[in-house]
Each structure stands twice: as structure tokens, then as C-alpha cells.
Scaffold this motif. Structure first.
Motif: not given
Length: 241
Positions: A96-105, A108-110, A116-124
Motif C-alpha cells: 500500500m505504501y508503494l501504491y500511494k508513493h508519488p515516485k513509484e513507477c 509497479n503501481k498497477e 491490493i484488490s486480490m488480497w482484499s476480496r477474501p476480507i470483504f
């Protein structure tokens, strides 16, 4: 891997190049990429070590781009992780830190977004396979979303002191912009085609060179065809006056 991460942080505090992790990156990835040993690595808490590899340096700089790319690609190959594994290892916070970091390419953000989407599906309790849902389950899902949208709409309604809904132009009415609610419905019924006409989309027939010459010849012949001569009378007969 933990030792290399600690040494890189120590070198970074001394303003020296952090080269320990990048030096052993190829060896580390060749080991954890062995599919028959993935379960053993996960039980040995390799995710916690990878969290240290993805964590920012003491000067808030990101680790090497090659390290981030290789680790994120490896995480995409794993099945969805449990909530306990994400919490104990801290890998979810690192991604999540890399996803929100402004200097990440962007690439890599994609990838981080997919994780994040794959890991959050079982939680919700969200399923990305809508084919597994029955028709009744889809109707129930749409009904719940409609009720939720109706609740949000009622909460946005403005009331006066007596509890009466305010209308535009009434005293106390507040003009403000509202964001329209997105539609999350699943359209499961496809209308039947009402027309029996077959639509054929074919390529336009190309005109050959011979056809062009024939058309030009016919057009020339038509324009050059001699018209019937008109007799001219000296006495002025048959003249349109």
C-alpha cells in the motif's frame, strides 16, 4: 535476507550506497521461485523478510527499482493471502505504501493495485467470479445496493426545524453539488433480438483496373455521341419566337 536489509539500512544512515540487497537479489529470487518450496517459504515467514526489502530507507528513499519489480512480480504469483498472514508479515502495508508513493513507477503501481484488490476480496467477502453466483444471489445483491443507495439519498435530504423536507428556493435551502452514486448492478437478463434481418458487414468490393477503363470508355462514348442535326431555315421557319 534480513541481514542484507539491516546492512543496507546501516549503509544508508552513513550515506553510503546500499548494495547488499541488490547483490543477492538474483540468488534470493532463484530460491523463492521454486514452486515446490513456496509453502515452506511462507511458513518460514519469508513475507516478513520481503517487507524489509520493500520498506523505505532511513532517508525515506525507496529501495532499488529492480528489487521492487522482482518482489512485486513474485507476490502476484501467490494465491490470495489470509488476513492473519498479511497482518503479521506487514507485506500489505508495504504494498500500500508503494501504491500511494508519488515516485513509484506507473507499472509497479498497477501491479500493487492488483495485489491490493486480490488480497482484499477474501476480507470483504467479495467474489470476482460472477459466474459462480446464482440468479437469486445476484438479485439479492442488487437489492442490497439499492437499499444502500436509498439510505444515502435520504441522508442527503435537507430538512427544516419542523422536520419538513426543504425544496429549492425555501429559506434555509443550501445549494451544493452532489456526487452521483455509481451503479453497481449486474445485468443478468439479455433482451432478445427483435429483428430477423441479418446484418452483413463485408468489405467494399474493389473496382479493378479493367472495370475503370470500361466505365471511362462508356462515359466517353456517351458524351461524344453525335446528336441529331437541326435543319436551319433561311425563311425563319420553325423558329421559337
Amino acid at each position: 535476507m534480513r541481514l542484507a536489509a539491516d546492512e543496507d539500512r546501516h549503509l544508508n544512515t552513513q550515506r553510503a550506497p546500499a548494495t547488499k540487497k541488490i547483490a543477492m537479489l538474483e540468488l534470493a529470487m532463484s530460491q523463492i521461485n521454486k514452486h515446490n518450496l513456496i509453502e515452506g517459504f511462507l511458513e518460514a515467514n519469508v513475507l516478513s523478510a520481503l517487507t524489509d526489502w520493500l520498506a523505505p530507507m532511513p532517508d525515506r528513499s525507496l529501495p532499488a527499482a529492480k528489487i521492487r519489480e522482482q518482489v512485486i512480480k513474485w507476490l502476484l504469483q501467490l494465491p490470495p493471502l489470509s488476513q492473519d498472514m498479511l497482518k503479521t508479515s506487514g507485506i500489505g502495508k508495504a504494498i500500500m505504501y508503494l501504491y500511494k508513493h508519488p515516485k513509484e513507477c506507473k507499472l509497479n503501481k498497477e501491479r500493487c493495485g492488483k495485489l491490493i484488490s486480490m488480497w482484499s476480496r477474501p476480507i470483504f467477502n467479495n467474489s470476482d467470479d460472477f459466474k459462480s453466483l446464482t440468479k437469486e444471489e445476484r438479485y439479492e445483491r442488487d437489492r442490497e445496493q439499492q437499499e444502500k443507495a436509498g439510505t444515502n439519498k435520504r441522508e442527503e435530504t435537507q430538512y427544516d426545524e419542523s422536520g419538513k423536507p426543504l425544496r429549492p428556493g425555501d429559506p434555509g435551502w443550501c445549494y451544493r453539488a452532489r456526487v452521483p452514486l455509481p451503479s453497481n448492478k449486474d445485468y443478468i437478463t439479455r433482451p432478445k433480438w427483435q429483428s430477423d434481418v441479418e446484418i452483413k458487414r463485408g468489405r467494399k468490393k474493389e473496382v479493378s483496373r479493367i472495370d475503370k477503363q470500361m466505365r471511362a470508355f462508356k462515359e466517353k462514348k456517351r458524351l461524344g455521341k453525335a446528336q441529331r442535326a437541326v435543319k436551319i431555315s433561311i425563311e425563319g421557319r420553325n423558329m421559337a419566337l
